[in-house]
Scaffold this active site. Structure first.
Site, mmCIF file in Angstrom:
data_model
loop_
_atom_site.group_PDB
_atom_site.id
_atom_site.type_symbol
_atom_site.label_atom_id
_atom_site.label_comp_id
_atom_site.label_asym_id
_atom_site.label_seq_id
_atom_site.Cartn_x
_atom_site.Cartn_y
_atom_site.Cartn_z
ATOM 1 N N CYS A 113 1.041 -0.670 7.056
ATOM 2 C CA CYS A 113 -0.001 -0.755 6.024
ATOM 3 C C CYS A 113 -0.782 -2.072 6.151
ATOM 4 C CB CYS A 113 0.621 -0.552 4.643
ATOM 5 S SG CYS A 113 -0.590 -0.216 3.360
ATOM 6 N N HIS A 132 4.735 3.634 4.987
ATOM 7 C CA HIS A 132 5.806 2.657 4.748
ATOM 8 C C HIS A 132 7.202 3.209 5.040
ATOM 9 C CE1 HIS A 132 3.181 -0.244 2.751
ATOM 10 N NE2 HIS A 132 2.589 0.782 2.178
ATOM 11 N N GLU A 159 9.733 1.628 5.461
ATOM 12 C CA GLU A 159 10.710 0.765 4.775
ATOM 13 C C GLU A 159 10.964 1.209 3.338
ATOM 14 O OE1 GLU A 159 7.605 0.080 5.386
ATOM 15 O OE2 GLU A 159 6.690 -1.221 3.867
#
Lengths: 295, 192
Positions: free
Chosen positions: B77, B174, B176
């Site tokens: 991002c 994302h 994560e």
């Protein structure tokens, strides 16, 4: 492949993107630009900063949507705005203009003295204030995807922010050493939803991002809150009520990134000009305290 | 194997916890000296304007460019924006990847979304075939790839959301924020 919007992951996720950052109160597009240029990770659009709300008295409400839209046009970073506690129609209006985050805030005059907004009903995420773990978990139970400790807004006195952050973080530590059989009593004593109490024990942290707010005025204040264990800071009156807002804003941004490096903190604390005129929170009459609003 | 995570602002702790999950040693990077001894670097999600300003203020721009010549870097991002050459507006960029990126390309937060993706390269590298669940938050898109950069994944409407140029990786979404470690494993294979 179907796309889903407004999910819990999305709501919590935007707050995760703000971590390690500074969210600044701004009252117009010009201040919003100054905040963005200084490195703010988001801005809070409102008509009057808390120090002025205190000085002016009267009823403080949601800001004019036109003013908020102008700020949204002026910057590329996320824009937040405040609605009154329990005023779900103000929240509906803010959602309809495309605000990125709503702060259901004790800084405005509460619209409901018993209930908060049921935030799960919205696609837009909410942040709410808290003084302790019970208040934080009640707000999360209602759907808040981000929490901030309240501090005492508009004072420039960090003492209440420290008190509230220590309370929340102390309770998280306490939960780590409790037996599972003690959790229901902890939930009862703190007025917190049991399932969330269990989750905090398992995670060893809040289930959502937790910022500090209310009284942060210097880079050292911001780094203090970070070292106490919050994920980032809100600065309200502390920037635009100071002598050199652009410089102070940039210094606070740096202090949140390098919060553990005292030599960098010393460097960014130099020659910032006048800090906002403080107001001692301990000597404030109970009736003037904003943090007590919230149930 | 030691992977650094740029810790100027954003969700760097989430990347660190994913790396720990797959048994990789990690370090937080805030100053140029923190790049020493690293095998690769992840640049997290966050606000690209904030991250860029802090990178400039602490003289990280050239050391990061130098690092990226010989080491794997992955931007998620905001990190992908920071890796790119061109975003059609003025803000600090590393310019390491030959990609053009558009910020906040899907709209504001209420337009942020989750969806399943089919990413052949990732499935091949990890020996899996179940869809990759991707989380987009005020996400950018990769408008175009040039030179040696290639498309890794696109949405059904053709908008590019992941690209790779040798040991450099950019994703609009994302990994994560999920429990799926496949993208982190894929990145480790680039850093090895």
């Amino acid at each position: 492949m179907e796309a889903k919007t407004g999910t819990w992951t999305e709501k919590k996720g935007l707050a995760q993107m703000l971590k390690g950052g500074v969210i600044m109160d701004v009252v117009d597009a010009k201040q919003a630009k100054i905040a963005e240029d200084a490195g703010a990770c988001a801005v809070m659009a409102l008509e009057r900063v808390p120090a002025d709300i205190r000085a002016d008295g009267g009823v403080a409400r949601m800001s004019d949507p036109d003013m908020i839209l102008k700020i949204m046009d002026a910057v590329s970073i996320p824009v937040m705005a405040k609605c009154r506690i329990g005023h779900f129609v103000e929240a509906q209006i803010l959602e309809s203009i495309g605000i990125d985050y709503i702060d259901e805030s004790e800084v405005l005059t509460p619209a409901d003295e018993e209930h908060h907004i049921l935030k799960h009903n919205f696609k837009v995420p909410f942040v709410c204030g808290c003084r302790n773990i019970g208040e934080a978990l009640r707000r999360i139970g209602e759907g808040a995807a981000m929490i901030r400790t309240k501090g005492e807004a508009g004072t420039g006195d960090v003492v209440e922010a420290v008190r509230h952050a220590r309370s929340v973080i102390g309770s998280i530590k306490q939960l780590q050493v409790m037996g599972d059989e003690e959790l229901m009593t902890f939930a009862k004593n703190n007025g917190a939803p049991y399932e969330l109490v269990k989750e905090v024990k398992e995670l060893g942290r809040m289930p959502v991002v937790n910022f500090a707010a209310g009284g942060v005025a210097t880079p050292a204040d911001a780094a203090l809150m970070m070292q106490l264990g919050v994920d980032g800071v809100f600065v309200g009156s502390g920037i635009f009520k100071s002598g050199d807002p652009a410089k102070r804003a940039a210094a606070i941004v740096k202090s949140v990134t390098h919060y553990q490096d005292a030599s960098i903190l010393a460097e960014v604390s130099k020659n910032l000009g006048e800090a906002m005129v403080g107001r001692n929170a301990a000597h404030m009459p109970e009736g003037e305290k904003l943090a007590v609003r919230g149930w | 194997m030691k992977i650094g995570v740029l810790a100027l602002q954003g969700d760097f702790a989430e990347h660190i916890s994913m790396l720990k999950k797959i048994g990789v040693e990690t370090a937080e990077v805030r100053l140029p000296k923190h790049l020493n001894g690293l095998d690769g670097l992840i640049m997290p999600g966050g606000e690209s304007t904030t991250i860029g300003k802090l990178a400039v203020a602490y003289n990280l721009m050239d050391p990061l460019r130098e690092f990226g010549k010989s080491h794997a870097i992955w931007g998620t991002c905001a990190g992908a924006i920071f890796l790119s050459k061109d975003i059609g507006r003025s803000q600090p960029l590393l310019g390491l990847m030959d990609i053009k990126v558009q910020r906040n390309a899907f709209g504001r937060q209420v337009d942020s979304f989750e969806t399943d993706l089919k990413i052949d390269e990732l499935f091949k590298a990890t020996g899996t075939e179940h869809p990759y669940h991707a989380v987009f938050i005020r996400a950018p898109i990769i408008e175009s790839v040039h030179g040696k950069a290639k498309v890794l994944s696109a949405l059904e409407d053709g908008r590019i959301i992941a690209a790779q140029e040798g040991h450099l990786l950019a994703t609009s979404f994302h990994p994560e924020l999920t429990n799926d470690t496949r993208f982190h494993e894929y990145f480790i294979s680039l850093a090895s």
